[in-house]
Design a protein around this motif. Structure first.
Motif, short mmCIF file in Angstrom:
data_model
loop_
_atom_site.label_atom_id
_atom_site.label_comp_id
_atom_site.label_asym_id
_atom_site.label_seq_id
_atom_site.Cartn_x
_atom_site.Cartn_y
_atom_site.Cartn_z
N GLN A 124 0.83 -1.21 0.00
CA GLN A 124 0.00 0.00 0.00
C GLN A 124 0.86 1.26 0.00
OE1 GLN A 124 -3.13 0.39 -0.41
NE2 GLN A 124 -3.79 -1.73 -0.38
N ILE A 125 1.68 1.40 -1.06
CA ILE A 125 2.49 2.60 -1.21
C ILE A 125 1.62 3.74 -1.75
CG2 ILE A 125 4.44 3.60 -2.46
CD1 ILE A 125 5.73 0.86 -2.44
N MET A 126 0.81 3.41 -2.73
CA MET A 126 -0.04 4.42 -3.35
C MET A 126 -1.22 4.75 -2.46
SD MET A 126 -2.30 4.06 -6.82
CE MET A 126 -3.38 2.89 -5.98
N GLN A 127 -1.53 6.03 -2.34
CA GLN A 127 -2.74 6.49 -1.68
C GLN A 127 -3.45 7.44 -2.63
OE1 GLN A 127 -2.11 8.07 2.22
NE2 GLN A 127 -1.35 6.15 3.04
N SER A 128 -4.77 7.39 -2.61
CA SER A 128 -5.55 8.24 -3.49
C SER A 128 -6.91 8.50 -2.85
CB SER A 128 -5.73 7.58 -4.86
OG SER A 128 -6.62 6.48 -4.75
N ARG A 129 -7.79 9.16 -3.57
CA ARG A 129 -9.14 9.40 -3.07
C ARG A 129 -10.07 8.24 -3.40
NH1 ARG A 129 -11.66 13.54 -5.70
NH2 ARG A 129 -10.30 13.22 -7.50
N PRO A 175 -17.29 12.88 2.73
CA PRO A 175 -18.09 13.05 1.51
C PRO A 175 -17.62 12.13 0.38
CG PRO A 175 -17.50 15.18 2.44
CD PRO A 175 -16.71 14.16 3.20
N VAL A 176 -18.59 11.57 -0.35
CA VAL A 176 -18.31 10.69 -1.48
C VAL A 176 -18.65 11.44 -2.77
CG1 VAL A 176 -19.03 8.57 -2.67
CG2 VAL A 176 -18.72 8.57 -0.19
N GLN A 177 -17.71 11.49 -3.69
CA GLN A 177 -17.92 12.19 -4.96
C GLN A 177 -18.52 11.28 -6.02
OE1 GLN A 177 -14.20 14.03 -6.07
NE2 GLN A 177 -14.85 15.96 -5.12
N ALA A 178 -18.17 10.00 -6.00
CA ALA A 178 -18.68 9.07 -7.01
C ALA A 178 -18.68 7.66 -6.46
CB ALA A 178 -17.82 9.14 -8.28
N ILE A 179 -19.62 6.85 -6.94
CA ILE A 179 -19.69 5.45 -6.52
C ILE A 179 -20.23 4.63 -7.69
CG2 ILE A 179 -22.00 5.71 -5.52
CD1 ILE A 179 -21.08 3.62 -3.38
N GLU A 187 -13.95 12.62 -1.32
CA GLU A 187 -13.54 13.99 -1.59
C GLU A 187 -12.08 14.23 -1.23
OE1 GLU A 187 -15.05 17.72 0.62
OE2 GLU A 187 -16.45 17.48 -1.08
N SER A 188 -11.55 13.41 -0.31
CA SER A 188 -10.18 13.60 0.13
C SER A 188 -9.49 12.26 0.35
CB SER A 188 -10.14 14.40 1.45
OG SER A 188 -10.72 13.64 2.50
N VAL A 189 -8.16 12.29 0.31
CA VAL A 189 -7.36 11.09 0.58
C VAL A 189 -7.58 10.62 2.02
CG1 VAL A 189 -5.01 10.18 0.75
CG2 VAL A 189 -5.63 11.69 -1.14
N ASP A 190 -7.72 11.59 2.93
CA ASP A 190 -7.91 11.25 4.33
C ASP A 190 -9.20 10.45 4.54
OD1 ASP A 190 -7.11 11.56 7.18
OD2 ASP A 190 -8.99 12.66 7.31
N ALA A 191 -10.26 10.84 3.86
CA ALA A 191 -11.53 10.11 3.98
C ALA A 191 -11.40 8.70 3.42
CB ALA A 191 -12.63 10.86 3.24
N ALA A 192 -10.68 8.56 2.30
CA ALA A 192 -10.47 7.25 1.69
C ALA A 192 -9.66 6.35 2.64
CB ALA A 192 -9.77 7.39 0.35
N LYS A 193 -8.66 6.93 3.27
CA LYS A 193 -7.83 6.18 4.20
C LYS A 193 -8.66 5.70 5.39
CE LYS A 193 -3.48 6.51 6.79
NZ LYS A 193 -2.35 7.39 7.15
#
Length: 344
Positions: A248-253, A289-293, A308-314
């Motif tokens: 898990q090197i890559m992080q994204s939204r 917040p979720v932008q797309a699903i 909406e943010s990397v932090d939320a995805a994490k």
């Protein structure tokens, strides 16, 4: 009276076929060629499968009645069969006989053959994926020499397969072990090593296939969605989901949720939209917040979520990965935003 084929020229009468759909059987493969080349033209067709799981590796072999049929078969390369453009070429032994001095790998222009590395064939790629997307997926396993995504020279459209070259053989082997059979953008990847003569080879764990919970209504779905919020005790006889251990090197939204549903059990109208609304509501209430699903209806339980943010995805990955949902252990992992875009 037709002369019976000789066993001595079996290799010359055979072709290697790759990028086969997972559900394609050896019998289907034989029927395809007989439909195109004529009844009785195929003597044998086989699919390479994993000896343990018995799942197709996406490659196979077809033996024809006469040598003159081989070139006609190879001309069919690129024909779409069960949603994928199949690739057809000479078998390795016949290729070596025809081109004894050709020891080149599948290298893009201007790239010389590396020493000590390893090249992988990656098939069954989503057609919207770019070389950059593929690099993001495979680079966490080790430093890459190149990613060569093959495209149609006329249209520029991806052919659905690529060659990935690692600088270190051990990194390539790890990627092969983890990524073969991995579902990416709704497709099951087919990953094989590429021999120095340019053909894929199958491992000792492969073999040749010669055989040619109840429905979720609104009430039960609401109950199951509550399990997203807590750790449930595992059912006594269920095994954890086998999933790739991708660094898990890559992080994204963007996040991929797997094993969320069984499409064969979903019969209600607009069930995918209802599930998407439920998951979005839970994720926004707990993680952000979720932008797309997107619920991939034809997959084995894949849901793609972009926050909406990397932090939320994490936070979502930390909260959902490994949880039990309706008797199914789900997994959650980062994917690139570009891969997410391919599903929107």
């Amino acid at each position: 009276m037709n002369e019976e084929p000789s066993p001595d020229d079996s290799e010359a009468r055979s072709v290697f076929v790759s990028q086969l759909a997972a559900r394609l059987t050896a019998r289907d493969l034989g029927y395809f060629f007989e439909d195109k080349l004529g009844e009785g033209t195929v003597l044998d067709s086989r699919i390479v499968t994993d000896r343990i799981s018995r799942r197709s590796k996406g490659i196979g072999y077809v033996e024809f009645r006469s040598i003159d049929l081989v070139d006609k078969a190879i001309a069919l390369s690129g024909t779409v069969v069960m949603g994928l453009p199949i690739q057809i070429q000479h078998t390795e032994a016949e290729r070596n006989r025809l081109h004894p001095g050709d020891a080149n790998l599948n290298l893009p222009p201007g790239v010389s053959a590396p020493h000590g590395g390893m090249q992988l064939y990656v098939g069954s790629l989503h057609f919207n994926l770019t070389e950059s997307d593929i690099r993001q997926v495979f680079e966490p396993f080790g430093e890459l020499e190149f990613v060569d995504l093959h495209r149609d020279p006329m249209t520029g459209r991806s052919k659905g397969y690529a060659f990935v070259q690692y600088k270190r053989a051990e990194d390539a082997k790890m990627a092969l072990e983890q990524m073969d059979g991995f579902e990416l953008a709704g497709r099951t990847l087919r990953v094989n090593t590429v021999h120095e003569k340019g053909s894929t080879r199958y491992t000792q764990q492969d073999s040749l296939d010669e055989a040619g919970g109840g429905n979720l209504n609104a009430a039960s779905r609401q109950a199951l969605m509550q399990k997203l919020a807590r750790i449930d005790s595992a059912p006594p006889k269920l095994e954890p989901v086998q999933r790739p251990n991708i660094p898990q090197i890559m992080q994204s939204r963007s996040v991929l949720l797997k094993n969320m549903f069984d499409p064969e059990q979903e019969t209600e109208r607009d069930w995918d939209k209802d599930l998407a609304d439920d998951v979005k509501g839970e994720c926004e209430a707990k993680y952000g917040p979720v932008q797309a699903i997107k619920v991939e209806k034809e997959s084995q339980g894949e849901i793609y979520v972009q926050f909406e943010s990397v932090d939320a995805a994490k936070k979502a990955i930390e909260g959902l990965n490994g949880r039990w949902f309706g008797g199914r252990q789900i997994s959650a992992a980062f994917i690139s935003d570009a891969i997410m875009q391919a599903h929107r």
